[in-house]
Design a protein around this motif. Structure first.
Motif, PDB file in Angstrom:
ATOM      1  N   ASP A 543       0.856  -1.185   0.000  1.00  0.00           N
ATOM      2  CA  ASP A 543       0.000   0.000   0.000  1.00  0.00           C
ATOM      3  C   ASP A 543       0.891   1.234   0.000  1.00  0.00           C
ATOM      4  O   ASP A 543       1.602   1.497   0.971  1.00  0.00           O
ATOM      5  CB  ASP A 543      -0.899  -0.007   1.245  1.00  0.00           C
ATOM      6  CG  ASP A 543      -1.936   1.120   1.231  1.00  0.00           C
ATOM      7  OD1 ASP A 543      -1.735   2.102   0.492  1.00  0.00           O
ATOM      8  OD2 ASP A 543      -2.934   1.002   1.967  1.00  0.00           O
ATOM      9  N   THR A 547       1.427   8.602  -2.511  1.00  0.00           N
ATOM     10  CA  THR A 547       2.765   9.055  -2.874  1.00  0.00           C
ATOM     11  C   THR A 547       2.737   9.874  -4.170  1.00  0.00           C
ATOM     12  O   THR A 547       1.900   9.649  -5.044  1.00  0.00           O
ATOM     13  CB  THR A 547       3.734   7.871  -3.044  1.00  0.00           C
ATOM     14  OG1 THR A 547       5.024   8.372  -3.358  1.00  0.00           O
ATOM     15  CG2 THR A 547       3.278   6.951  -4.163  1.00  0.00           C
ATOM     16  N   LEU A 555       6.583   0.663 -10.965  1.00  0.00           N
ATOM     17  CA  LEU A 555       5.536  -0.283 -10.580  1.00  0.00           C
ATOM     18  C   LEU A 555       5.552  -1.514 -11.476  1.00  0.00           C
ATOM     19  O   LEU A 555       5.355  -2.645 -11.008  1.00  0.00           O
ATOM     20  CB  LEU A 555       4.161   0.393 -10.646  1.00  0.00           C
ATOM     21  CG  LEU A 555       3.822   1.384  -9.532  1.00  0.00           C
ATOM     22  CD1 LEU A 555       2.405   1.909  -9.713  1.00  0.00           C
ATOM     23  CD2 LEU A 555       3.971   0.757  -8.153  1.00  0.00           C
ATOM     24  N   LEU A 568      -2.178  -4.220  -4.583  1.00  0.00           N
ATOM     25  CA  LEU A 568      -1.359  -3.018  -4.740  1.00  0.00           C
ATOM     26  C   LEU A 568      -2.274  -1.804  -4.723  1.00  0.00           C
ATOM     27  O   LEU A 568      -3.099  -1.636  -5.616  1.00  0.00           O
ATOM     28  CB  LEU A 568      -0.573  -3.076  -6.053  1.00  0.00           C
ATOM     29  CG  LEU A 568       0.255  -1.843  -6.426  1.00  0.00           C
ATOM     30  CD1 LEU A 568       1.319  -1.570  -5.366  1.00  0.00           C
ATOM     31  CD2 LEU A 568       0.888  -2.016  -7.796  1.00  0.00           C
ATOM     32  N   ASP A 569      -2.161  -0.976  -3.682  1.00  0.00           N
ATOM     33  CA  ASP A 569      -3.009   0.212  -3.562  1.00  0.00           C
ATOM     34  C   ASP A 569      -2.217   1.444  -3.983  1.00  0.00           C
ATOM     35  O   ASP A 569      -1.243   1.824  -3.335  1.00  0.00           O
ATOM     36  CB  ASP A 569      -3.501   0.378  -2.120  1.00  0.00           C
ATOM     37  CG  ASP A 569      -4.675   1.348  -2.025  1.00  0.00           C
ATOM     38  OD1 ASP A 569      -4.772   2.250  -2.878  1.00  0.00           O
ATOM     39  OD2 ASP A 569      -5.489   1.199  -1.102  1.00  0.00           O
ATOM     40  N   VAL A 570      -2.653   2.065  -5.087  1.00  0.00           N
ATOM     41  CA  VAL A 570      -1.999   3.271  -5.611  1.00  0.00           C
ATOM     42  C   VAL A 570      -2.984   4.439  -5.635  1.00  0.00           C
ATOM     43  O   VAL A 570      -2.838   5.369  -6.436  1.00  0.00           O
ATOM     44  CB  VAL A 570      -1.411   3.016  -7.015  1.00  0.00           C
ATOM     45  CG1 VAL A 570      -0.274   2.015  -6.937  1.00  0.00           C
ATOM     46  CG2 VAL A 570      -2.493   2.535  -7.982  1.00  0.00           C
ATOM     47  N   CYS A 573      -2.125   8.416  -5.909  1.00  0.00           N
ATOM     48  CA  CYS A 573      -0.741   8.557  -6.371  1.00  0.00           C
ATOM     49  C   CYS A 573      -0.765   9.439  -7.618  1.00  0.00           C
ATOM     50  O   CYS A 573      -1.336   9.057  -8.642  1.00  0.00           O
ATOM     51  CB  CYS A 573      -0.126   7.201  -6.692  1.00  0.00           C
ATOM     52  SG  CYS A 573       0.097   6.148  -5.250  1.00  0.00           S
ATOM     53  N   ILE A 576       0.110   8.122 -11.122  1.00  0.00           N
ATOM     54  CA  ILE A 576      -0.558   6.895 -11.567  1.00  0.00           C
ATOM     55  C   ILE A 576      -2.034   7.193 -11.797  1.00  0.00           C
ATOM     56  O   ILE A 576      -2.811   7.303 -10.845  1.00  0.00           O
ATOM     57  CB  ILE A 576      -0.408   5.760 -10.526  1.00  0.00           C
ATOM     58  CG1 ILE A 576       1.053   5.606 -10.103  1.00  0.00           C
ATOM     59  CG2 ILE A 576      -0.965   4.461 -11.068  1.00  0.00           C
ATOM     60  CD1 ILE A 576       1.995   5.251 -11.227  1.00  0.00           C
ATOM     61  N   VAL A 581      -3.379   2.324 -14.482  1.00  0.00           N
ATOM     62  CA  VAL A 581      -3.939   1.206 -13.709  1.00  0.00           C
ATOM     63  C   VAL A 581      -4.534   0.159 -14.641  1.00  0.00           C
ATOM     64  O   VAL A 581      -4.319  -1.054 -14.475  1.00  0.00           O
ATOM     65  CB  VAL A 581      -4.991   1.713 -12.711  1.00  0.00           C
ATOM     66  CG1 VAL A 581      -5.747   0.541 -12.074  1.00  0.00           C
ATOM     67  CG2 VAL A 581      -4.340   2.559 -11.625  1.00  0.00           C
ATOM     68  N   ILE A 593      -5.192  -4.121  -8.323  1.00  0.00           N
ATOM     69  CA  ILE A 593      -4.591  -2.797  -8.246  1.00  0.00           C
ATOM     70  C   ILE A 593      -5.697  -1.797  -7.894  1.00  0.00           C
ATOM     71  O   ILE A 593      -6.638  -1.615  -8.670  1.00  0.00           O
ATOM     72  CB  ILE A 593      -3.907  -2.416  -9.573  1.00  0.00           C
ATOM     73  CG1 ILE A 593      -2.859  -3.470  -9.939  1.00  0.00           C
ATOM     74  CG2 ILE A 593      -3.251  -1.043  -9.452  1.00  0.00           C
ATOM     75  CD1 ILE A 593      -2.173  -3.222 -11.265  1.00  0.00           C
ATOM     76  N   LYS A 595      -7.377   1.830  -7.008  1.00  0.00           N
ATOM     77  CA  LYS A 595      -7.275   3.267  -7.306  1.00  0.00           C
ATOM     78  C   LYS A 595      -8.629   3.880  -6.998  1.00  0.00           C
ATOM     79  O   LYS A 595      -9.573   3.769  -7.778  1.00  0.00           O
ATOM     80  CB  LYS A 595      -6.914   3.473  -8.782  1.00  0.00           C
ATOM     81  CG  LYS A 595      -6.827   4.931  -9.221  1.00  0.00           C
ATOM     82  CD  LYS A 595      -5.560   5.596  -8.723  1.00  0.00           C
ATOM     83  CE  LYS A 595      -5.402   6.998  -9.308  1.00  0.00           C
ATOM     84  NZ  LYS A 595      -4.193   7.693  -8.798  1.00  0.00           N
TER      85      LYS A 595
END
Length: 599
Positions: A543, A547, A555, A568-570, A573, A576, A581, A593, A595
């Motif tokens: 996670d 960022t 990634l 995967l937590d974006v 971001c 991204i 994604v 993933i 988002k």
């Protein structure tokens, strides 16, 4: 075999149902057959939003702010009808099933009823007690988690101590996965109850959801005059009806040689019954009474599903059966006077000797004397969960250090302070799993991290969610000393900075790492991700929400290097976007993933 057991179970139910008088039963039957119901009195319906959040099991937010906290559920909607991820909503700590797949997750308890789905809860107080006619919940993101709505007879704003507290289920259902994460107004059909209420409890299960569910407000509608429903209710047998007396129990006869079966086989058959069914069956005949009261049937005991009915008397009746008890779940039980120090102490003194696991999340009856009893009566205890026991005095936690065989300790959202946690770490050197998430009274996490690195080198998982003062110095010491770490939660730890190289050192030091949360750390960069890709091939959960310095290229390298990655937590971001994604999801379909969005 099961047919024979069903026959005895039927006999048991038939015997117990006779506690209603014949006249009452006939009246009930005629009323049901004729569809007879008293006419509801004409009354003005009252609509009210929650006045206050009284209790809850977890939340995503901090104890010192309003963002993503359960306190947002009081008052009028902040977000609805908008959809998306908003800080002004109430958000629970977890979602999905991946949480339960981690090494730090406790083993499930046997005999949990199939209809008990609840994982989290929140209790809400309203201004005026009413007889409920409707409950409306504003769900603004990933709806479908609510599995039960209950009403309480106790007025939480009265100055009088609670007496004869009753809970009634207004509605219940299974966990659902709504096809769209869009906002909705959830208003299930509720049943009528015989008392006014201004205390509601929502229970949730987010295991089927793809992301955190978010709740915005709750409306209670009701009338002040009592609706008259003239239907007879059959007596209910619950876990309080556990008398061990063999009076009025018949000898087995004409049972198709059921009593000729091997003792172990009968025990195996009975092991599939829930606790209330086991207690009912014990009242059918002497043979089954003997089997149902055998302590081997009670090596594991989860009383959490029966939190609304559990009392000192319940524990007293179970006491003689639990002399071999090894795992006990009392989570959510005992609140508002249902359990007392006397009842709890008596049970623990009789049944604590063999105990290795004790789950007590949200047990607000606990006090220092209770923890002292646990430390004295459970010498072999290996797992202790005090999650969200936020009313325990800080001094109480010093007794935990006497449980020197502890391997798993959960102190999430408690008031433990520096002295107590250092004492625990000093003496409980066998710790494998430690949760200090949202423990805001610990003054210096660097000192705690240093002590863990020295004393608990076999630590497998550590949750430091929202610790406010861990620096790169403490983190460096921690990962240098605790190289067995597989799970590390550093979410919302604002004092950690990537520029110090602490995250790259973390990756190089922890080759067994499977779960890493760096949530809301805006400094995480490509160099950190690339080091994770090079050094942590076993990574499954990552996670990095929020960022600003991670690119799609890093990634992609991570996803190629970590074939076991499933989450995967974006979200938020900045580099991204949804296009990235979608592209990565197409290349790596086995990875969820995440988002989130707002609109």
């Amino acid at each position: 075999m099961l047919t024979l057991l069903s026959m005895f179970y039927y006999i048991c139910l038939r015997r117990r149902s006779r506690s209603g008088t014949r006249g009452e039963a006939l009246t009930s039957r005629r009323a049901v057959e004729s569809g007879q119901r008293a006419v509801l009195p004409v009354s003005v319906e009252v609509e009210q939003y929650a006045k206050e959040v009284l209790d809850f099991s977890s939340h995503y937010g901090s104890e010192n702010s309003m963002s993503y906290t359960m306190w947002n559920l009081a008052g009028v909607p902040n977000v609805y009808p908008s959809s998306g991820d908003f800080t002004q909503t109430a958000v629970f700590r977890t979602y999905g099933t991946w949480w339960e797949q981690c090494a730090s997750a406790p083993l499930p308890f046997r005999r949990t009823p199939k209809g008990f789905y609840s994982k989290d809860y929140i209790e809400l107080g309203f201004e005026e007690p009413v007889y409920p006619t409707a409950v409306e919940v504003f769900e603004t993101y990933y709806p479908g988690a609510i599995v039960q709505i209950l009403a309480c007879s106790h007025n939480p704003f009265t100055q009088n101590p609670p007496t004869d507290v009753r809970w009634e289920v207004l509605w219940s259902g299974e966990p659902t996965k709504v096809l769209t994460p869009q906002a909705r107004q959830f208003s299930p059909k509720i049943k009528h109850i015989g008392f006014p209420t201004n205390l509601l409890r929502l229970e949730v299960n987010s295991s089927l959801l793809d992301y955190y569910t978010e709740l915005d407000a709750v409306i209670l509608r009701g009338v002040k005059e009592r609706p008259m429903l003239a239907l007879y209710k059959m007596p209910i047998i619950d876990i309080s009806d556990l008398s061990d007396s063999e009076e009025e129990l018949s000898d087995v006869g004409g049972n198709g040689y059921f009593d000729k079966l091997p003792y172990e086989l009968i025990q195996l058959i009975l092991s599939h019954l829930t606790l209330p069914d086991l207690c009912r069956l014990a009242q059918s005949c002497k043979l089954l009474h003997q089997h149902c009261c055998d302590p081997l049937q009670y090596t594991q005991l989860s009383l959490q599903p029966y939190w609304a009915r559990l009392s000192d008397a319940s524990l007293g009746h179970l006491q003689s059966r639990c002399t071999l008890l090894q795992r006990l779940n009392l989570s959510w039980t005992g609140n508002r006077g249902a359990l007392t120090l006397t009842g709890f102490s008596s049970f623990m003194k009789a049944c604590g000797l063999s105990l290795v696991c004790l789950e007590m999340s949200c047990c607000h009856f606990l006090n220092e004397a209770c923890l002292e009893v646990i430390s004295q009566t459970c010498p072999g205890l290996q797992e202790l969960n005090l999650s969200s026991c936020d009313r325990l005095h800080p001094q109480a936690f010093t007794h935990i250090s006497k449980l020197t065989r502890l391997r798993r300790l959960v102190l999430y959202r408690t008031k433990i302070e520096q002295t107590a946690i250092l004492s625990i770490v000093t003496f409980c050197i066998e710790l494998r799993h430690l949760n200090l998430g949202s423990c805001v009274r610990i003054e210096d996490y660097d000192v705690v991290a240093s002590m863990l690195a020295t004393r608990c080198r076999s630590l497998c998982s550590l949750d430091l969610w929202r610790c406010r003062n861990l620096t790169d110095r403490g983190l460096t010491e921690l990962v240098s000393g605790c190289r067995m770490l597989e799970e590390l939660d550093l979410g919302w730890c604002p004092t950690l900075q990537s520029s110090t190289g602490c995250f790259q050192h973390l990756a190089r030091s922890l080759p067994r790492l499977r779960k890493l949360f760096l949530t809301a750390n805006r400094t995480v960069c490509d160099s950190d991700i690339e080091e994770l890709a090079a050094s942590c091939p076993c990574l499954r959960h990552l996670d990095i929400l929020g960022t600003r310095s991670v690119s799609a290229a890093s990634l992609k390298k991570l996803l190629q290097s970590c074939p076991q990655l499933v989450l995967l937590d974006v979200s938020f971001c900045s580099q991204i976007d949804m296009r990235v994604v979608q592209e990565l999801s197409g290349l790596f379909p086995n990875v969820a993933i995440k988002k989130s969005f707002t609109q």
